[in-house]
Design an enzyme around this catalytic site. Structure first.
Site, mmCIF file in Angstrom:
data_model
loop_
_atom_site.group_PDB
_atom_site.id
_atom_site.type_symbol
_atom_site.label_atom_id
_atom_site.label_comp_id
_atom_site.label_asym_id
_atom_site.label_seq_id
_atom_site.Cartn_x
_atom_site.Cartn_y
_atom_site.Cartn_z
ATOM 1 N NE ARG A 61 3.753 -7.355 10.507
ATOM 2 C CZ ARG A 61 3.180 -6.743 9.479
ATOM 3 N NH1 ARG A 61 2.318 -7.375 8.712
ATOM 4 N NH2 ARG A 61 3.460 -5.486 9.208
ATOM 5 C CD GLU B 81 -2.776 1.216 2.445
ATOM 6 O OE1 GLU B 81 -2.736 0.303 3.286
ATOM 7 O OE2 GLU B 81 -3.526 2.205 2.516
ATOM 8 C CE LYS C 223 3.175 0.116 4.633
ATOM 9 N NZ LYS C 223 2.517 -0.109 3.352
HETATM 10 P P1 ATP Z 1 2.751 -1.995 7.696
HETATM 11 O O1 ATP Z 1 2.008 -2.412 8.916
HETATM 12 O O2 ATP Z 1 4.178 -1.722 7.952
HETATM 13 O O3 ATP Z 1 2.084 -0.885 6.963
HETATM 14 P P2 ATP Z 1 1.551 -3.706 5.854
HETATM 15 O O4 ATP Z 1 1.432 -5.175 5.917
HETATM 16 O O5 ATP Z 1 0.317 -2.922 6.100
HETATM 17 O O6 ATP Z 1 2.729 -3.271 6.773
HETATM 18 P P3 ATP Z 1 1.691 -3.478 3.030
HETATM 19 O O7 ATP Z 1 2.137 -2.330 2.226
HETATM 20 O O8 ATP Z 1 0.246 -3.828 2.986
HETATM 21 O O9 ATP Z 1 2.150 -3.220 4.496
HETATM 22 O O10 ATP Z 1 2.575 -4.766 2.740
HETATM 23 C C1 ATP Z 1 2.948 -5.268 1.490
HETATM 24 C C2 ATP Z 1 3.361 -6.695 1.690
HETATM 25 O O11 ATP Z 1 4.450 -6.777 2.587
HETATM 26 C C3 ATP Z 1 2.239 -7.524 2.279
HETATM 27 O O12 ATP Z 1 2.179 -8.741 1.584
HETATM 28 C C4 ATP Z 1 2.651 -7.716 3.697
HETATM 29 O O13 ATP Z 1 2.142 -8.927 4.188
HETATM 30 C C5 ATP Z 1 4.183 -7.703 3.602
HETATM 31 N N1 ATP Z 1 4.796 -7.282 4.863
HETATM 32 C C6 ATP Z 1 4.583 -6.143 5.558
HETATM 33 N N2 ATP Z 1 5.288 -6.125 6.705
HETATM 34 C C7 ATP Z 1 5.971 -7.293 6.753
HETATM 35 C C8 ATP Z 1 6.870 -7.888 7.696
HETATM 36 N N3 ATP Z 1 7.209 -7.262 8.830
HETATM 37 N N4 ATP Z 1 7.380 -9.105 7.404
HETATM 38 C C9 ATP Z 1 7.066 -9.731 6.263
HETATM 39 N N5 ATP Z 1 6.231 -9.236 5.342
HETATM 40 C C10 ATP Z 1 5.672 -8.033 5.568
HETATM 41 MG MG MG Z 2 -1.308 -2.392 5.183
#
Ligand code: ATP
Ligand code: MG
Length: 573
Positions: free
Chosen positions: A271, A47, A281
């Site tokens: 994760r 995102e 983020k």
């Molecule tokens: P954040 O909470 O940091 O915003 P998010 O999961 O909302 O993380 P996205 O932009 O939706 O962020 O993530 C893109 C991809 O990266 C998704 O498939 C998510 O599962 C993966 N991802 C995000 N954080 C991690 C992590 N700490 N370890 C492994 N994969 C991750």
């Molecule tokens: Mg997200």
């Protein structure tokens, strides 16, 4: 260090996740059974609401790494269904970071490319009696949903006619209704044990400009309604995401089945979490917005752009990700494991140079005035091809303040009154006199050198216990060095007292700036991003703030054995 690190024999762990990887096993099975005609298509779906962090690197290495391993393709898809948080700045930064990590996407897509298709599919579901327009507010929807132990209640709007639903949904789209006044919901099962099945919201009304579609839409699809179908449109075969989406998988499948579209399948992995580090983020954005750090690429940030600026290499990050593997339970990885891979890679590739961080003047009394000798210095003992260079030696030098003790404690083998040490690549010197100012501060050491020891050799075989780094005072370049420490004091930055948030755990000493450093003249034209080892100090890189004078970021220290000895002496540990 964890067990598998010690067992590590291959110098090139696979980016896609080490020896055992259950997702790889699933892909191998699918190829064997002919599912998807042996095709592998993945996607990385960030995102664009912030910069990528080291957690995303794990997802990237899996999505791109597994596709590459099986001759498949990986798309970069921006999951941009929430206009309130998304910006083009983030889109650009994400593309830079993915490329920097060493990956190139096949297709580049945006969930917003699919808004029309998703809308058409919503009409299809309404027509089939599987979706309805609901007038409950967000709070009411939550209240009607029930809990894990209590079934939900049906919305009073659930049994609207298809025609009324079609009419209301069309009017939602044309902007007739205010934000939050209505939603489109799937009609599934208000008593399902899976809360996601209790008539989940598919669309909400939001009169807000979108970074790509502008004011074209004022209804936006929810994650669950957009993600699976976006995968399906791109004919994604293996859609990987983190464990918290486990409960969303049945809904992901439900929409695909109801619509009868390409059957993408979702798989969840653990994760990445690191000690002393926040990987969210939303929280990183707070650090930026409240000025706790300089920006998203502050070298203390766990963002890929921050780590890059700090001096991390993409190889070190990929090797680390390979070492942590993939599993079905969340765990926490020690930051030292990441640092191990960083040191390991930098040790192989970076040139060694000399920098004195806290200069102490040394005058060699018996060295001829005005003489300058060029000393041969090896650039990288790990890499013969890196060659050698000349460094100037003269009568007045700087050594590290910490390398001298007027009253040396036991086990301190560096310079002290009357003691002889080696200057790296140069001569053996002996301290004859300590010069102090009126305040009693040491301002200069008067030393002598032994001309027979050029290059650091002792023809008579006598031993000195210490070799110091140094620079020639008149030739050295002034520099600023920025030393970084963990951004958070606690292993788990989220562990706080009541009423506090994670910012209470910020380390007030995470940045220390040394403004009076001296580096050898070979660094005169070093470009931002250049990576080096400062002998005996650690790994550093040239920061983009360099101008008239050089600015260095300390990427990571060498293991400092003296600090350990001294700590043991004072703490008994
Ligand atoms: P954040 O909470 O940091 O915003 P998010 O999961 O909302 O993380 P996205 O932009 O939706 O962020 O993530 C893109 C991809 O990266 C998704 O498939 C998510 O599962 C993966 N991802 C995000 N954080 C991690 C992590 N700490 N370890 C492994 N994969 C991750
Ligand atoms: Mg997200």
């Amino acid at each position: 260090m964890s067990e598998h690190l010690r067992d590590e024999t291959s110098s090139e762990p696979q980016a896609s996740g080490g020896p055992s990887n259950f997702i790889r096993d699933i892909i191998i099975e699918d190829i064997k059974s002919g599912k998807y005609e042996g095709r592998v298509q993945t996607r990385f779906p960030p995102e664009p609401n912030g910069y990528l962090h080291i957690g995303h690197a794990k997802a990237i290495c899996l999505d791109f790494g597994l596709a590459a391993e099986f001759g498949g393709k990986c798309n970069l898809r921006f999951d941009d269904t929430n206009p309130s948080k998304e910006e083009t700045e983030y889109v650009d930064a994400i593309m830079d970071d993915v490329r920097w990590l060493g990956f190139q996407w096949d297709g580049l897509y945006y969930a917003s490319d699919y808004f029309q298709q998703l809308y058409d599919w919503a009409i299809q579901l309404i027509t089939a009696g599987k979706a309805f327009v609901c007038d409950l507010s967000a709070d009411e929807i939550r209240e009607y949903r029930g809990t894990l132990t209590e079934p939900g209640r049906e919305s009073p709007y659930r049994n609207r006619s298809v025609d009324e639903n079609l009419d209301l949904f069309a009017r939602m789209k044309t902007g007739e209704f205010p934000d939050g006044s209505r939603t489109l919901r799937a009609k599934i099962d208000m008593s399902s044990p899976n809360l996601n099945f209790r008539d989940p919201v598919m669309y909400r009304i939001l009169h807000m400009d979108h970074h790509r579609t502008g004011d074209q839409w004022c209804i936006y699809p929810m994650y669950d309604y957009a993600h699976g179908q976006s995968d399906s449109i791109e004919r994604v075969t293996h859609s990987m995401c983190t464990l918290e989406f486990d409960n969303n998988r049945p809904l992901y499948n439900w929409f695909i089945e109801q619509l009868g579209i390409f059957p993408s399948r979702q798989y969840e992995f653990d994760r990445l979490a690191l000690t002393h580090t926040l990987l969210s983020k939303r929280k990183l954005l707070k650090l930026v917005e409240e000025g706790h750090v300089e920006g998203w690429d502050d070298p203390r940030m766990p963002t890929l752009s921050g780590m890059r600026r700090r001096g991390y290499t993409a190889t070190a990050i990929r090797n680390f990700i390979g070492s942590v593997g993939v599993s079905k339970t969340n765990g926490i990885t020690q930051l030292q494991q990441l640092e191990y891979f960083l040191r390991q890679h930098l040790n192989q590739i970076v040139p060694r140079v000399m920098c004195v961080q806290k200069p102490l003047r040394v005058v060699i009394e018996n060295y001829p005035d005005g003489l300058v000798e060029e000393m041969d210095a090896i650039n990288n003992p790990e890499d013969a091809a890196a060659g050698s260079r000349k460094i100037p030696f003269s009568k007045t030098l700087y050594i590290e303040e910490e390398d001298f003790r007027e009253d040396p404690p036991k086990q301190f083998y560096r310079l002290a009154p009357g003691r002889e040490v080696r200057l790296r690549y140069a001569y053996l010197i002996t301290c004859k006199e300590v010069v102090k100012d009126s305040g009693g501060n040491i301002v200069e050491l008067r030393c002598t050198y032994d001309p027979a020891t050029r290059g650091g050799n002792t023809p008579d075989g006598r031993k000195v216990k210490s070799t110091l780094h140094w620079v020639s005072a008149e030739h050295a370049l002034p520099a600023e060095v920025r030393l970084y420490d963990n951004l958070f004091l606690k292993e788990d930055p989220n562990e706080v007292e009541e009423g506090q948030d994670f910012t209470a755990n910020l380390n007030p000493q995470s940045l220390q700036v040394l403004r009076d450093c001296k580096v050898e003249p070979s660094l005169r034209d070093a470009e931002p991003g250049t990576k080096l080892q400062f002998e005996r100090l650690g790994y550093y890189c040239v920061d983009r703030d360099s101008g008239d004078r050089l600015v260095f970021n300390r990427t990571i220290g060498l293991r400092d054995t003296w600090a350990k000895i001294e700590k043991r002496a004072t703490t008994g540990k």
